[in-house]
Every structure is written in structure tokens, then in C-alpha cells.
Motif scaffolding. Structure first.
Motif, PDB file in Angstrom:
ATOM      1  N   TYR C 292       0.860  -1.175   0.000  1.00 44.15           N
ATOM      2  CA  TYR C 292       0.000   0.000   0.000  1.00 44.15           C
ATOM      3  C   TYR C 292       0.897   1.226   0.000  1.00 44.15           C
ATOM      4  O   TYR C 292       1.713   1.417   0.896  1.00 44.15           O
ATOM      5  CB  TYR C 292      -0.906   0.011   1.234  1.00 44.15           C
ATOM      6  CG  TYR C 292      -2.049  -0.982   1.153  1.00 44.15           C
ATOM      7  CD1 TYR C 292      -2.418  -1.560  -0.064  1.00 44.15           C
ATOM      8  CD2 TYR C 292      -2.777  -1.311   2.271  1.00 44.15           C
ATOM      9  CE1 TYR C 292      -3.460  -2.450  -0.143  1.00 44.15           C
ATOM     10  CE2 TYR C 292      -3.833  -2.220   2.204  1.00 44.15           C
ATOM     11  CZ  TYR C 292      -4.167  -2.788   0.999  1.00 44.15           C
ATOM     12  OH  TYR C 292      -5.190  -3.661   0.921  1.00 44.15           O
ATOM     13  N   GLY C 293       0.731   2.058  -1.017  1.00 40.74           N
ATOM     14  CA  GLY C 293       1.635   3.183  -1.172  1.00 40.74           C
ATOM     15  C   GLY C 293       1.403   4.286  -0.150  1.00 40.74           C
ATOM     16  O   GLY C 293       0.265   4.639   0.141  1.00 40.74           O
ATOM     17  N   PRO C 294       2.476   4.849   0.396  1.00 43.80           N
ATOM     18  CA  PRO C 294       2.342   5.959   1.341  1.00 43.80           C
ATOM     19  C   PRO C 294       1.646   7.141   0.681  1.00 43.80           C
ATOM     20  O   PRO C 294       1.809   7.385  -0.517  1.00 43.80           O
ATOM     21  CB  PRO C 294       3.785   6.323   1.667  1.00 43.80           C
ATOM     22  CG  PRO C 294       4.586   5.129   1.298  1.00 43.80           C
ATOM     23  CD  PRO C 294       3.868   4.461   0.182  1.00 43.80           C
ATOM     24  N   VAL C 295       0.875   7.885   1.465  1.00 44.47           N
ATOM     25  CA  VAL C 295       0.250   9.093   0.930  1.00 44.47           C
ATOM     26  C   VAL C 295       1.158  10.292   1.226  1.00 44.47           C
ATOM     27  O   VAL C 295       1.214  11.252   0.469  1.00 44.47           O
ATOM     28  CB  VAL C 295      -1.154   9.298   1.534  1.00 44.47           C
ATOM     29  CG1 VAL C 295      -1.839  10.505   0.902  1.00 44.47           C
ATOM     30  CG2 VAL C 295      -1.998   8.035   1.293  1.00 44.47           C
ATOM     31  N   ASN C 296       1.872  10.211   2.303  1.00 45.35           N
ATOM     32  CA  ASN C 296       2.877  11.229   2.629  1.00 45.35           C
ATOM     33  C   ASN C 296       3.979  11.167   1.572  1.00 45.35           C
ATOM     34  O   ASN C 296       4.755  10.214   1.510  1.00 45.35           O
ATOM     35  CB  ASN C 296       3.445  10.944   4.022  1.00 45.35           C
ATOM     36  CG  ASN C 296       4.335  12.062   4.514  1.00 45.35           C
ATOM     37  OD1 ASN C 296       4.941  12.793   3.717  1.00 45.35           O
ATOM     38  ND2 ASN C 296       4.407  12.206   5.831  1.00 45.35           N
ATOM     39  N   THR C 297       4.041  12.195   0.713  1.00 46.19           N
ATOM     40  CA  THR C 297       4.946  12.135  -0.440  1.00 46.19           C
ATOM     41  C   THR C 297       6.402  12.036  -0.016  1.00 46.19           C
ATOM     42  O   THR C 297       7.228  11.480  -0.733  1.00 46.19           O
ATOM     43  CB  THR C 297       4.756  13.376  -1.336  1.00 46.19           C
ATOM     44  OG1 THR C 297       4.640  14.524  -0.502  1.00 46.19           O
ATOM     45  CG2 THR C 297       3.526  13.249  -2.196  1.00 46.19           C
ATOM     46  N   ALA C 298       6.707  12.519   1.161  1.00 43.00           N
ATOM     47  CA  ALA C 298       8.099  12.492   1.633  1.00 43.00           C
ATOM     48  C   ALA C 298       8.584  11.067   1.872  1.00 43.00           C
ATOM     49  O   ALA C 298       9.788  10.821   1.937  1.00 43.00           O
ATOM     50  CB  ALA C 298       8.241  13.311   2.906  1.00 43.00           C
ATOM     51  N   ALA C 299       7.679  10.139   1.993  1.00 38.49           N
ATOM     52  CA  ALA C 299       8.062   8.746   2.225  1.00 38.49           C
ATOM     53  C   ALA C 299       8.843   8.182   1.051  1.00 38.49           C
ATOM     54  O   ALA C 299       9.583   7.199   1.201  1.00 38.49           O
ATOM     55  CB  ALA C 299       6.813   7.894   2.475  1.00 38.49           C
ATOM     56  N   TYR C 300       8.651   8.799  -0.141  1.00 38.21           N
ATOM     57  CA  TYR C 300       9.346   8.304  -1.333  1.00 38.21           C
ATOM     58  C   TYR C 300      10.740   8.911  -1.467  1.00 38.21           C
ATOM     59  O   TYR C 300      11.497   8.554  -2.354  1.00 38.21           O
ATOM     60  CB  TYR C 300       8.527   8.602  -2.592  1.00 38.21           C
ATOM     61  CG  TYR C 300       7.314   7.710  -2.718  1.00 38.21           C
ATOM     62  CD1 TYR C 300       7.469   6.370  -3.086  1.00 38.21           C
ATOM     63  CD2 TYR C 300       6.036   8.181  -2.457  1.00 38.21           C
ATOM     64  CE1 TYR C 300       6.369   5.543  -3.190  1.00 38.21           C
ATOM     65  CE2 TYR C 300       4.932   7.365  -2.562  1.00 38.21           C
ATOM     66  CZ  TYR C 300       5.099   6.036  -2.932  1.00 38.21           C
ATOM     67  OH  TYR C 300       4.027   5.214  -3.040  1.00 38.21           O
TER      68      TYR C 300
END
Lengths: 341, 292, 348
Positions: C292-300
Motif C-alpha cells: 500500500y503506497g504511502p500518501v505522505n509524499t516524503a516517504a518516497y
């Protein structure tokens, strides 16, 4: 109404190891009332079902009149059948039951109605046409079954213990009625029963069956008084079967097997030539129309049946006392040697 | 007559009645809890808004929606078709069974009932495997040259019907067979002796006498199909939407208990109408006799 | 009766907060199972340790129903609840959620379109197009326009029997820009336009599927050539060795979110816990357990997520341009209307 003779020729039927019919042959005359009599399992019902077409024989052939019906479908044999359990159609009225075979024959409604009413009237059920089968007594149901079996004027009638579900009085009454119906209509009838009295009462001839074979075919009188085998003798009534030398008077060679009916005996010697048996009383019973005395002579037990009208003194007899009974010599039946099994 | 003894005996009789009545209590309680309370709850819900206020809006919406009427039509269509096929296949099957000797018939009956012991889900997925375009049925049909393109046997009405009939047939055959087995063999013989062919005795004797079993089997099948969910859900491919499916969709996509309950009440009413009709038919049948 | 009960509960709750020295006790309600375990390991376990909170977990398969019960009965025991974003929006609409405290929680970390006032999105999945690689060895449709093109891509379609995501996709297939999808849908006749587009595709749709497992089965069996399904389901077929591929191009992104039930015993602590659970590191960590992909963009950023995992995440960089975040609030407002129009289209 023309009726047809029936010819049964070497009919055989085997279920696994059990021989139900063992090469049975029998000729029934047109218009005759013939009874198949025997204990259960003797093959009498199997033979009837083979005639009706519900049991396929393994071998042999069946003829009704000139026609070989051995392989004919049941619905083409033109036979009226009366079953022990009546086999009426419970979803139809009495009249509809009786009209059923006529409707099958595409007989006009008015005529069918008339003939069904006439048949009902013949079995004394006038006015019962609208009734439900469930509302009838056992005797009435059997009358409906009779009406249904005769209404289409079959050449042959088969009856499979039709009275055995009825109580004794009704049964005896119906025996006469069925016989009268037969005499009026003249249909060749084969009647199955295990009740020897019923067979004697109703039949022109009786065929006694045992273990898939016919033991004897004769008139009631012959069957009763001159049985060919010990089985027939014992099945038809209370029979004493003894070696010829058992008698204290009128003895015969020990190698003769003889039969004398229990009711042939008297406690006083009758006029004419007599035979006598002497023994010790072991038990006695009063049965209404007669006294039954059980007597031991030698190692054998014999039965004397003394009519109540000439049984003075029976009351006073005590077990253990010695008694002698006499019978007319011509009541003694000597079995033919080869048949005495 | 009121002797002390007769009073005692009357009391005994009363206790006996109460005793036997009390034996049925657990079952009655179970029916009460298991059937009546949920039904009452559904009826109550159907008259409520999400907030719990009384409303008729659920019904107003339901009855004005073309989806409801479409679902109602599909429900009846599916039930009637299932019943029809069950009758056509089931009566000869029951008759054949009833005509075989009881020992063999009992074993065959076990085979027929076997599907009932398998999970409905497993069986429905079984059909999925058999009927899909590269499934056994289509492969056989194509392999033998009967068709050139795979037949659309699942994800449509046909597939749903196949699955429904497979599930319902034993439920139809069982009472029909029992009724036919109960028919007096001599009654059929009597008909034959009077000249009736097998075909004719079937119509005039066997069928009328087994009508009770046929009607109860038919009632079970029809009513059971009315509320059936799993088979249309899996084999219908979303294209067959009877009331049960609409209920599920109303719940899962709108979380609307009121509207779903109203659909439930609609189904309940439909079942009641069908049951009452068939019940009436049974009574008529019992009173009806041929001729006379 | 109810006010008294409420007061009593409040008193007890107050007394408990007042207890000194002990770690504050706070309750989180999750869906349980593997998902719940992953959230514990990656997110609230470490967060609780950091904050010095004593977190108790309750599991509820239907979080919305659970908090509705709690709020209506006046005895709220859950402080943080895990919901799907559509349920979150519904809960907010029904007044079952406290507004999020964006002075504590990082609102800036969310991409455009994912924002919510009441339920904070933290992970995501995509509704994607998947295709049978045996039917289309040259590759699947490049975009939804091609998915609709039955001449270029003949074959059986399977779509979910639900308006959600499909009406957005229908508009994308007509060339509506991802950013404009909800604007168009909210216009007069917008829903009808999307439904009409779906009706065009309907003859090619052989199955309307109703469960994710079913969509995977259809792909695996080759019973459908083109399937709109969730990325996790498509991936599972690939993992099973099925001849299938999928693309995140134009996917509709759904999210799960965290909210605080109205009247929760520890609102302030709950906000802190949500903030601590959804740091880039912890959202990235969750992908170690589930895709499940993070919604917090900084996680990428900063290589927190390994490259092969990135390919399976709906919100991975590069996907977002063509994707649309499913707007839960729009669905709460228009869902019924859209669904009814969709059902009528499907059943006619």
C-alpha cells in the motif's frame, strides 16, 4: 358374455436360488371358478401375477383362449383383476373408478355412465357413485373393486386374496356374493387364497400348491376326502396320518399310509364296518361346534373331533384316561404309495 | 359426572397435554428468535431513516425505481424458470427412481442428495470451472465440432439457471420421489389390467397421486429461489440482478439499511403471496377429484 | 438517562486522565488480521514508544459501524480509528469524527486531492487496468481511451459492478484531465456523461465482478482479457505466474485514513499519535509488509522504499501525474445518485 379357457404350460420362475414356480401346468375351462390354494410362498400369487403380466416367467407359455399371452403387455390382456388391498384410485370418486376402464376404451360418456351404474348396482352399491373412496368401509371398497373389474366385461378374472382384509362374518358373506357374481356373469375366474375353507366354499376346482408346484387339482370334495399327498391332507383340515397297523380294529398292513379326518370319529361305534383307535387322552378343548380330543396311541398323537351334538360324556373325560373312538371304514383314505410323501 | 376419580383423571389428561406441548417449546422459542425477531427488525428498519426517525421514503424510493421492478421481474423469471426445469427433469427422474427396487433406489437417492452435502460455494465454483469458455463443456462441444465458438454459458442468465437447477433439483426430487414411492403399486397394476398404457397410467394415476409431493417440492424450489443470492452473484456475472442481489448492493454500496430492509420486506411479501397461492392450490387439489 | 450516563463516563474518563505517573492509555481500532499487524509493527508500535503512550488495540472489521455505535450510545472508547476514506467521509458527514488538528498533524505532506478535514489518509491502492499478455503480446492499452477502443483491443472486459472509480475512469477515457474529473462530474449532466461513456463499453463487458478475488480469478483463467481491478489483485495474479500485466497510468487512487471519533477520551493524545504514525519513515516502513503506497509524499524521498517495491505502489513518483485521488467527500455527496444511474445502465 363369452368367457375363455386358460392354458398354463410349464411355467417356470426363479428368483436367485429360490424356485417360485417349478414347471407349473394347469388347464382352466371356460367359465370355471378355479382356486389356487396354498400357504404363503407356495407360488400361487406369482402364478397369478404371471397370468396378469406383472411377472415375466423364465420359461413356459400362457394362453388365454387361442391367444398366446406369455409376452403380451398387461394392458393388452383384457383381464379383470381384484387385489387384496382393493387398489382403488383414491383421487377419484367411486363412479370415476368404475368408469375408468370404460373411458380408456373411449366409450361414450353416457354409455360409460350407464354401464358403471349398472356394475355398481350389481355389487349392491347403488347411490354410492359420488362418494369418496376414503369414505367407504373395507367391504364397500372391495365391492367397488369388483365393479371396476367386471364393468369392462373381461374374458378372465383374477382375484388375489380379495377377502383376506375383511372380518370373518363379512368374508363369509362376500364368498357367496362373489360366487353368485361369477355364476351370473360366467367369467373364467382364478381365485387365490390361503384359506382352505374359502377355497372349499367357492370353487369348482381347487389347485393346491406347495413349493412352486401344484400338488393336486380336483373338486373340493375330492381334495378334501381323497388327498393325493400328506401335504394336501394336512393343509385341507384336521387329518390323522397313520400307518395301517395303528388301529385297534380294522388294521391294515403297516406299509400302508392312511389318512382319517378328525371329525370322522365317534365315541360310540357307528353302524356298518368300522375301524377303531385306542389311546390315552392328553388334552381336550371345547370349540363350540365340537370337542377336540388329543389322544396318544403308541408314540403317535391323534385328534378326534366330536360334534357337540353327540359329545355327551366329553365334559367328564379327564386327561390320562383311556378312550377308544370309532369311524366308518369307508372314511379311511389309503395314500397311493408313490404319492405318499 | 363429577366423582373425585373423574376429576383426577381429567387432571391427568390435562397434565399430559401440557407435557407434550412443553416439549415443542424449545423449537417454538427457536423459531421465535431465529425468524420472527429478525423479520420484525427488518420491518422496523424499513420504516426508518439512517438517523432512526419514522419515514415512508424507503418505500417511496423503492417503488418508484425502475431497478426495483427490474429486480422483481428477474427474481420471478429466475424462480419460474428454475421451477420449470426442475419439474421437467425432476418428475421423470423421481418416477424412474420410484420404479426401481427400493434398495437400488435408496443408493441412487444418496447420489442425488450428495450435492446437498457439498458447500454451495464449492459447487457454484465447480460450475464456473466447467462452464467457462475454456471449461470442460465448451472444450467438449468445440472438440466434437458441435460449435465453433465457445458458448456463453456463465456470467449470464443461462449460467445462473444451470447453477440454480443443480442446487434445487434434489430438493424437488426428494418429496416427489417420496410421494411416488407411496403410491400403491397395485393401483398402477390395476390401471394396466384395465387397459391403461404406462403413459396413460402416468397421467391418470401416478401424476395425480404424487401431486402433493410435486407441489411441496415446487413450493420449496420456487420460494427458495426467490431469495437466493450466491448462485446469481457468482454465475450471473453482474448481469442477473434479482432482489437478493439488489439488497446486497444497496447495503454494500450505500450502507442504507432502511432501503435494503424495504427490499427485504418486498421479498417477504412476495414469498408470502407465493406461499399463500400454493397453499390454496394444495387445498383445492385435496378437495378436487376426477369425475364424480 | 443518557445525559447522566454521559456525565458519568466523562467523570470516569476525567479521573483516569487525572491519574499521575502512569503512561497515558489510548485505544486504536484497526481492521485486525495481517493488515492490523503490519500497522502495529510499522506505525503505531514505534509511535507509541516514542510518545510514551500505552496503546491498546481493538479490532473491528467494520470500523464505521463500530464508532457509530460508540457515538450514538455515548460511550466512546476508541481514540483513533482506521477507516477507508469513503467511510471516513461518511463518518464525518454523520458527525462521528472530530476535526483533525492540523497544528499537530502535517497537512502539507499530502498531495493535491488527498486532503481531508476529518480522516487523515496514510496509505493507498490504485484501481488500474490489467490485461492478459497472451491476448495482447504487444502490450496493453496505453491509456483509458485505448481501453475503450474495441477495435484496437478486441476482447472481453470485466469491470467492477460499482460506479466508484469507473465514472472517473470513463471521463479520463474521453480525455478529461485528471485534475478536472471531479469538476466535470459535479457539473450538470456530468454523471450522465460518464454513465453514457460506460454504456458504450457495456457490450464488450462480459462480467461485472463483485469481489476482488473474482476479478483476480477472471484474469488468471483468461475468462476476461481486460480487467479493471485493484493493483494488489493484479499483482497477486502476476505473483502466481499468471500471464498478466497492469499499469498505474490513469489509476484511481483510493486511500485508507485515520480519524478520531467524536467525544473520544483522549483527543489531544490521539492527534499526536496520528502525527507520529504517519511520518515518512513509518509510512515507508508499512510497505515492507504490504504493497500500500504511502500518501505522505516524503516517504518516497531518501530511498526509504526499495526500487522493486516502488513498482507496486499506486502513489509512487511518476504515477501521480496521470492519476486521480478518489474524492471521498464527492462520493458521500453524490454516491447514491451515481450508483443508481450506474445500476440502471448495468441492468438495462
Amino acid at each position: 358374455m363369452t368367457s375363455l379357457p386358460i392354458s398354463i404350460n410349464r411355467i417356470r420362475k426363479v428368483y436367485g436360488n429360490y424356485i417360485a414356480l417349478d414347471d407349473v401346468s394347469l388347464e382352466i375351462r371356460a367359465g370355471e371358478f378355479l382356486t389356487l390354494l396354498g400357504p404363503s410362498g407356495s407360488g400361487k400369487t406369482t402364478l397369478l401375477m404371471a397370468l396378469a403380466g406383472f411377472t415375466r416367467p423364465d420359461d413356459g407359455n400362457l394362453r388365454i383362449g387361442e391367444r398366446d399371452v406369455t409376452r403380451l403387455a398387461p394392458n393388452r390382456r383384457d383381464i379383470g383383476i381384484v387385489f387384496q388391498n382393493y387398489a382403488l384410485f383414491p383421487h377419484m370418486s367411486v363412479l370415476a373408478n368404475v368408469e375408468y376402464p370404460l373411458r380408456l376404451r373411449k366409450i361414450r360418456k353416457a354409455e360409460a355412465h350407464e354401464r358403471a351404474q349398472a356394475a355398481l348396482s350389481r355389487v349392491k352399491l347403488d347411490g354410492y357413485g359420488d362418494r369418496d373412496i376414503a369414505a367407504l368401509s373395507g367391504g364397500q371398497r372391495q365391492r367397488v373393486a369388483l365393479a371396476r373389474a367386471i364393468v369392462f366385461e373381461p374374458r378372465v378374472m383374477l382375484m388375489d386374496e380379495p377377502l383376506s382384509a375383511l372380518d370373518k362374518n363379512l368374508r363369509e358373506h362376500m364368498q357367496f356374493e362373489i360366487r353368485k357374481l361369477h355364476d351370473d356373469l360366467g367369467i373364467t375366474t382364478i381365485y387365490v387364497t390361503h384359506d382352505q375353507r374359502e377355497a372349499l366354499t367357492m370353487s369348482d376346482r381347487i389347485a393346491v400348491m406347495n413349493a412352486g408346484r401344484i400338488q393336486q387339482i380336483d373338486t373340493p370334495d375330492e381334495i378334501y376326502h381323497r388327498p393325493r399327498t400328506q401335504f394336501v391332507a394336512e393343509f385341507m383340515g384336521e387329518a390323522n396320518i397313520l400307518p395301517g397297523d395303528a388301529f385297534s380294529e380294522g388294521a391294515r398292513p403297516a406299509s400302508d399310509m392312511v389318512m382319517i379326518r378328525a371329525e370322522s370319529f365317534h365315541l360310540e361305534p357307528p353302524a356298518g364296518e368300522t375301524i377303531a383307535l385306542t389311546g390315552r387322552l392328553t388334552a381336550k378343548a371345547f370349540r363350540g361346534e365340537n370337542w377336540l380330543l388329543q389322544v396318544t396311541t403308541g408314540e403317535r398323537q391323534v385328534l378326534f373331533s366330536i360334534p357337540a351334538t353327540r359329545a355327551a360324556g366329553c365334559e367328564a373325560l379327564t386327561p390320562g384316561s383311556e378312550i377308544t373312538a370309532w369311524a366308518a371304514r369307508d372314511h379311511l383314505h389309503v395314500f397311493a404309495r408313490e404319492a405318499a410323501t | 359426572m363429577n366423582t373425585p376419580r373423574s376429576a383426577q383423571l381429567m387432571r391427568d389428561a390435562r397434565y399430559e397435554r401440557i407435557f407434550f406441548l412443553s416439549m415443542s417449546l424449545p423449537a417454538m422459542v427457536l423459531v421465535g428468535i431465529g425468524a420472527l425477531i429478525p423479520a420484525a427488525w427488518i420491518i422496523q428498519q424499513s420504516f426508518q431513516t439512517l438517523g432512526g426517525d419514522f419515514t415512508l421514503e424507503n418505500y417511496a424510493k423503492l417503488l418508484s425505481s425502475s431497478l426495483t421492478w427490474r429486480a422483481l421481474f428477474v427474481t420471478i423469471e429466475l424462480s419460474a424458470a428454475t421451477l420449470g426445469i426442475c419439474i421437467v427433469l425432476g418428475i421423470p427422474l423421481a418416477f424412474a427412481l420410484a420404479s426401481t427396487p427400493p434398495r437400488i433406489a435408496n443408493r441412487l437417492m444418496m447420489l442425488i442428495l450428495l450435492p446437498l452435502w457439498t458447500s454451495i460455494l464449492v459447487r457454484t465454483y465447480g460450475w464456473l470451472v466447467l462452464l467457462r469458455s475454456d471449461g470442460l463443456v465448451n472444450k467438449t462441444l468445440i472438440g466434437s465440432g458441435i460449435v465453433s465458438e465457445p458458448l456463453p454459458l456463465i456470467y449470464n442468465f443461462t449460467g445462473t439457471l444451470i447453477g440454480m437447477v443443480h442446487y434445487m433439483l434434489p430438493l424437488f426430487v426428494l418429496p416427489t420421489y417420496a410421494a411416488m414411492r407411496d403410491i400403491d403399486a397395485n393401483a398402477v397394476r390395476a390401471a394396466a389390467s384395465m387397459g391403461a398404457s404406462l403413459w396413460h397410467s402416468f397421467w391418470t394415476v401416478i401424476l395425480p397421486l404424487s401431486m402433493g409431493g410435486i407441489v411441496s417440492g415446487g413450493t420449496i424450489v420456487f420460494i427458495y429461489t426467490l431469495g437466493f443470492f450466491i448462485t446469481p452473484a457468482i454465475l450471473g456475472g453482474g448481469k442477473v440482478a434479482p432482489i437478493a442481489i439488489r439488497m446486497e448492493r444497496t447495503l454494500s454500496t450505500f450502507q442504507n439499511w432502511g432501503a435494503a430492509s424495504a427490499l427485504g420486506v418486498l421479498l417477504l411479501v412476495l414469498v408470502a403471496i407465493v406461499a399463500a397461492t400454493l397453499f390454496g392450490a394444495m387445498r383445492l387439489l385435496r378437495r378436487h377429484r376426477v369425475g364424480g | 438517562m443518557r445525559p447522566i450516563l454521559k456525565t458519568t463516563t466523562a467523570l470516569i474518563a476525567g479521573a483516569m486522565i487525572g491519574l499521575p505517573a502512569h503512561a497515558q492509555s489510548i485505544t486504536i481500532t484497526t481492521a485486525g488480521g495481517e493488515y492490523g499487524a503490519a500497522m502495529k509493527e510499522a506505525m503505531w508500535g514505534p509511535a507509541a514508544a516514542e510518545l510514551g503512550l500505552d496503546v491498546r488495540e481493538e479490532t473491528q472489521s467494520d470500523g464505521l459501524a463500530a464508532i457509530r455505535m460508540q457515538v450514538i450510545s455515548g460511550s466512546v472508547t476508541t481514540d483513533v480509528v482506521h477507516l477507508g476514506s469513503p467511510e471516513g467521509a461518511q463518518a464525518a458527514e454523520l458527525g462521528l469524527l472530530e476535526p483533525l488538528d492540523y497544528s499537530v498533524i502535517d497537512g502539507e505532506a499530502l498531495p493535491e486531492g488527498a486532503h481531508s478535514d476529518h480522516c487523515y489518509p496514510f496509505d493507498s491502492y490504485g484501481t488500474v487496468m490489467a490485461w492478459n499478455t497472451r491476448t495482447y503480446p504487444e502490450g496493453g492499452p496505453a491509456n483509458w481511451g485505448e481501453f475503450w477502443d474495441v477495435e484496437k483491443f478486441p476482447g472481453k472486459r470485466a469491470l467492477r459492478a460499482n460506479a466508484q472509480d469507473l465514472i472517473e475512469i470513463a471521463l479520463l477515457s474521453e480525455g478529461v484531465a485528471p485534475a478536472d474529473v471531479y469538476t466535470v462530474l459535479s457539473e450538470e449532466g456530468g454523471i450522465e456523461r460518464a454513465i453514457a461513456r460506460l454504456a458504450e463499453l457495456k457490450p464488450a463487458v462480459s462480467v461485472w465482478w463483485t469481489s476482488g478475488a473474482q476479478s483476480a480469478q477472471l484474469l488468471k483463467d483468461g475468462e476476461a482479457d481486460l480487467v479493471i481491478t485493484w493493483n494488489g489483485r493484479a499483482q497477486s495474479v502476476i505473483d502466481d505466474g499468471g500471464g498478466v500485466d497492469y499499469s498505474f497510468k490513469g489509476s484511481i487512487i483510493g486511500t485508507d485514513c485515520l480519524g478520531v471519533p467524536k467525544g473520544a477520551p483522549n483527543i489531544a493524545a490521539a492527534m499526536k499519535l496520528i502525527a507520529a504514525m504517519t511520518t515518512p519513515e513509518r509510512e515507508a516502513r508499512l510497505t515492507d509488509y504490504i504493497a500500500y503506497g504511502p500518501v505522505n509524499t516524503a516517504a518516497y524521498e531518501g530511498g526509504l522504499i526499495p526500487g522493486d517495491r516502488l513498482k507496486q505502489l499506486a502513489t509512487a513518483p511518476g504515477n501521480l501525474d496521470s492519476s486521480v485521488f478518489s474524492r471521498a467527500d464527492w462520493w458521500t455527496a453524490h454516491g447514491e445518485e451515481a450508483q443508481i444511474a450506474f445500476d440502471e445502465m448495468m441492468n438495462n
